[in-house]
Design a protein around this motif. Structure first.
Motif, mmCIF file in Angstrom:
data_model
loop_
_atom_site.group_PDB
_atom_site.id
_atom_site.type_symbol
_atom_site.label_atom_id
_atom_site.label_comp_id
_atom_site.label_asym_id
_atom_site.label_seq_id
_atom_site.Cartn_x
_atom_site.Cartn_y
_atom_site.Cartn_z
ATOM 1 N N LEU A 1 66.582 19.603 7.415
ATOM 2 C CA LEU A 1 66.122 20.450 6.313
ATOM 3 C C LEU A 1 65.789 21.867 6.794
ATOM 4 O O LEU A 1 66.059 22.853 6.101
ATOM 5 C CB LEU A 1 64.901 19.819 5.656
ATOM 6 C CG LEU A 1 65.158 18.490 4.937
ATOM 7 C CD1 LEU A 1 63.840 17.864 4.499
ATOM 8 C CD2 LEU A 1 66.080 18.671 3.743
ATOM 9 N N MET A 2 65.224 21.956 7.991
ATOM 10 C CA MET A 2 64.928 23.277 8.549
ATOM 11 C C MET A 2 66.217 24.066 8.768
ATOM 12 O O MET A 2 66.277 25.274 8.497
ATOM 13 C CB MET A 2 64.168 23.130 9.867
ATOM 14 C CG MET A 2 62.761 22.594 9.698
ATOM 15 S SD MET A 2 61.950 22.248 11.280
ATOM 16 C CE MET A 2 61.607 23.912 11.851
ATOM 17 N N ASN A 3 67.231 23.378 9.258
ATOM 18 C CA ASN A 3 68.516 24.035 9.487
ATOM 19 C C ASN A 3 69.120 24.514 8.171
ATOM 20 O O ASN A 3 69.674 25.621 8.088
ATOM 21 C CB ASN A 3 69.476 23.072 10.184
ATOM 22 C CG ASN A 3 70.778 23.741 10.591
ATOM 23 O OD1 ASN A 3 70.785 24.647 11.415
ATOM 24 N ND2 ASN A 3 71.889 23.305 10.010
ATOM 25 N N ALA A 4 68.992 23.686 7.118
ATOM 26 C CA ALA A 4 69.521 24.078 5.814
ATOM 27 C C ALA A 4 68.796 25.300 5.270
ATOM 28 O O ALA A 4 69.417 26.212 4.707
ATOM 29 C CB ALA A 4 69.399 22.910 4.834
ATOM 30 N N LEU A 5 67.459 25.339 5.438
ATOM 31 C CA LEU A 5 66.696 26.496 4.968
ATOM 32 C C LEU A 5 67.064 27.739 5.761
ATOM 33 O O LEU A 5 67.187 28.838 5.204
ATOM 34 C CB LEU A 5 65.198 26.208 5.078
ATOM 35 C CG LEU A 5 64.264 27.264 4.480
ATOM 36 C CD1 LEU A 5 64.569 27.503 3.008
ATOM 37 C CD2 LEU A 5 62.794 26.847 4.656
ATOM 38 N N GLN A 6 67.281 27.581 7.064
ATOM 39 C CA GLN A 6 67.716 28.718 7.879
ATOM 40 C C GLN A 6 69.075 29.223 7.415
ATOM 41 O O GLN A 6 69.286 30.442 7.291
ATOM 42 C CB GLN A 6 67.781 28.334 9.358
ATOM 43 C CG GLN A 6 68.266 29.481 10.247
ATOM 44 C CD GLN A 6 68.288 29.124 11.732
ATOM 45 O OE1 GLN A 6 67.631 28.179 12.146
ATOM 46 N NE2 GLN A 6 69.035 29.878 12.511
ATOM 47 N N GLU A 7 70.004 28.304 7.157
ATOM 48 C CA GLU A 7 71.335 28.705 6.686
ATOM 49 C C GLU A 7 71.248 29.427 5.339
ATOM 50 O O GLU A 7 71.978 30.399 5.096
ATOM 51 C CB GLU A 7 72.241 27.490 6.575
ATOM 52 C CG GLU A 7 72.677 26.926 7.918
ATOM 53 C CD GLU A 7 73.677 25.789 7.774
ATOM 54 O OE1 GLU A 7 73.987 25.398 6.619
ATOM 55 O OE2 GLU A 7 74.146 25.299 8.814
ATOM 56 N N GLU B 1 67.812 35.230 13.885
ATOM 57 C CA GLU B 1 66.489 34.984 14.444
ATOM 58 C C GLU B 1 65.409 35.096 13.368
ATOM 59 O O GLU B 1 64.442 34.317 13.360
ATOM 60 C CB GLU B 1 66.197 35.965 15.590
ATOM 61 C CG GLU B 1 64.982 35.596 16.426
ATOM 62 C CD GLU B 1 65.065 34.190 17.022
ATOM 63 O OE1 GLU B 1 64.012 33.510 17.071
ATOM 64 O OE2 GLU B 1 66.167 33.766 17.426
ATOM 65 N N THR B 2 65.573 36.056 12.464
ATOM 66 C CA THR B 2 64.610 36.189 11.367
ATOM 67 C C THR B 2 64.670 34.969 10.455
ATOM 68 O O THR B 2 63.634 34.448 10.016
ATOM 69 C CB THR B 2 64.899 37.461 10.552
ATOM 70 O OG1 THR B 2 64.838 38.597 11.415
ATOM 71 C CG2 THR B 2 63.884 37.632 9.429
ATOM 72 N N ALA B 3 65.881 34.497 10.186
ATOM 73 C CA ALA B 3 66.055 33.310 9.347
ATOM 74 C C ALA B 3 65.387 32.103 9.990
ATOM 75 O O ALA B 3 64.741 31.288 9.315
ATOM 76 C CB ALA B 3 67.538 33.045 9.103
ATOM 77 N N ARG B 4 65.540 31.978 11.307
ATOM 78 C CA ARG B 4 64.896 30.865 12.014
ATOM 79 C C ARG B 4 63.380 30.966 11.923
ATOM 80 O O ARG B 4 62.686 29.962 11.695
ATOM 81 C CB ARG B 4 65.326 30.853 13.483
ATOM 82 C CG ARG B 4 64.808 29.647 14.266
ATOM 83 C CD ARG B 4 65.217 29.687 15.737
ATOM 84 N NE ARG B 4 64.916 28.428 16.402
ATOM 85 C CZ ARG B 4 63.714 28.068 16.854
ATOM 86 N NH1 ARG B 4 62.688 28.906 16.718
ATOM 87 N NH2 ARG B 4 63.534 26.898 17.438
ATOM 88 N N THR B 5 62.838 32.166 12.102
ATOM 89 C CA THR B 5 61.396 32.376 12.004
ATOM 90 C C THR B 5 60.885 32.012 10.617
ATOM 91 O O THR B 5 59.833 31.365 10.478
ATOM 92 C CB THR B 5 61.050 33.838 12.328
ATOM 93 O OG1 THR B 5 61.446 34.124 13.678
ATOM 94 C CG2 THR B 5 59.556 34.098 12.178
ATOM 95 N N LEU B 6 61.608 32.422 9.581
ATOM 96 C CA LEU B 6 61.214 32.099 8.214
ATOM 97 C C LEU B 6 61.184 30.588 7.991
ATOM 98 O O LEU B 6 60.220 30.044 7.436
ATOM 99 C CB LEU B 6 62.170 32.758 7.220
ATOM 100 C CG LEU B 6 62.048 34.276 7.065
ATOM 101 C CD1 LEU B 6 63.225 34.826 6.261
ATOM 102 C CD2 LEU B 6 60.730 34.627 6.375
ATOM 103 N N ALA B 7 62.248 29.902 8.424
ATOM 104 C CA ALA B 7 62.325 28.450 8.221
ATOM 105 C C ALA B 7 61.235 27.731 9.018
ATOM 106 O O ALA B 7 60.516 26.871 8.485
ATOM 107 C CB ALA B 7 63.703 27.937 8.624
ATOM 108 N N LEU B 8 61.099 28.084 10.293
ATOM 109 C CA LEU B 8 60.135 27.407 11.165
ATOM 110 C C LEU B 8 58.717 27.551 10.648
ATOM 111 O O LEU B 8 57.968 26.570 10.534
ATOM 112 C CB LEU B 8 60.242 27.978 12.585
ATOM 113 C CG LEU B 8 59.246 27.453 13.615
ATOM 114 C CD1 LEU B 8 59.412 25.960 13.820
ATOM 115 C CD2 LEU B 8 59.408 28.192 14.943
ATOM 116 N N ASN B 9 58.329 28.776 10.299
ATOM 117 C CA ASN B 9 56.945 29.006 9.904
ATOM 118 C C ASN B 9 56.649 28.555 8.476
ATOM 119 O O ASN B 9 55.498 28.254 8.154
ATOM 120 C CB ASN B 9 56.585 30.475 10.108
ATOM 121 C CG ASN B 9 56.432 30.804 11.580
ATOM 122 O OD1 ASN B 9 55.421 30.482 12.182
ATOM 123 N ND2 ASN B 9 57.456 31.407 12.176
#
Length: 265
Positions: A175-181, A191-199
């Protein structure tokens, strides 16, 4: 009491990490064939390593089986446990199967998950008939060093906890990967997309843990009828996202039961 690991893979490493965070004084030994892994374990956790178990195990010791289920029978062929408490991390390997191979009923099955490596794991535990209260306390202490423990009264529930928490980290990463995508598709850099999903996940989990509200109520608190969150959730319902997740967990439980049958035969 000494703790011996048969196998030095990721889950063994996770538990050793938790034990060392709890105490630097535990005697920990690892029987593992990989010299590279042995060196890492020695350097990072100050454990003793070898490619085989010693023959001087005693009933006061703990033997943790951390070998892949399909390799376990061969790995146990020459093991002399000498009455040590046996804790098995092998998914699908039932107590009766292990007891037949080992000639011992002093067995506790454990299904941990990968966040155990940072002390945030969930472990399901099941004790064979006749395992003592003190043995259960030892297993509890070891696994509590890695996170939350859940004791099961029915061995069949090992398949269920394997499907929910044992495999559950992968569902969250999915689900985190889907939100990042999705974030990347909306124009954010990787990297910004990853930060948004992770946090977003980190904050939601922390809020759920502190609030005590059920998850559906928390969802409703973010959702205004006709708003942006409502639009997203309506699309999730249309795509049957929740139903797909539930079906996936059920499929994992069924596969765990199938693997148990294969290993039993």
């Amino acid at each position: 009491m000494a703790i011996y690991f048969l196998g030095g893979g990721n889950m063994a490493r996770a538990i050793i990490s938790g034990l060392r965070a709890q105490s630097a004084d535990d005697e920990i030994f690892v029987a593992n064939r990989s010299e590279d892994k042995n060196l890492i374990l020695k350097t990072e956790f100050q454990v003793k390593t070898d490619f085989r178990l010693p023959e001087n195990l005693s009933p006061d010791d703990v033997l943790i089986l951390a070998v892949k289920p399909q390799d376990m029978k061969n790995a146990l062929a020459n093991v002399q446990h000498n009455g040590a408490l046996i804790i098995s991390l092998a998914a699908g390997l039932e107590v009766a199967t292990l007891a037949n191979w080992l000639g011992s009923q002093r067995i506790i099955r454990v299904m941990p998950n990968t966040p155990s490596a940072i002390g945030l794991g969930v472990s399901g535990l099941f004790a064979a008939d006749g395992v003592s209260v003190s043995d259960c306390a030892i297993a509890e202490k070891i696994m509590a060093a890695c996170g939350v423990t859940i004791w099961l009264n029915d061995e069949k529930m090992m398949n269920a906890i394997t499907a929910v928490s044992g495999s559950g980290s992968a569902y969250v990463f999915y689900l985190m990967n889907a939100l990042q995508e999705a974030a990347e598709g909306l124009g954010f850099a990787d990297e910004t997309a990853r930060t948004l999903a992770l946090n977003t996940f980190r904050g939601a989990v922390a809020l759920a843990g502190q609030s005590g509200e059920d998850f559906f109520t928390l969802q409703q608190q973010v959702t205004s009828k006709g708003g942006t969150t409502f639009a997203a959730l309506a699309k999730f319902e249309e795509c049957e996202v929740a139903d797909g997740l539930i079906e996936g967990v059920n499929a994992a439980a069924a596969r765990s039961a199938e693997l148990a049958q294969i290993l039993r035969d």
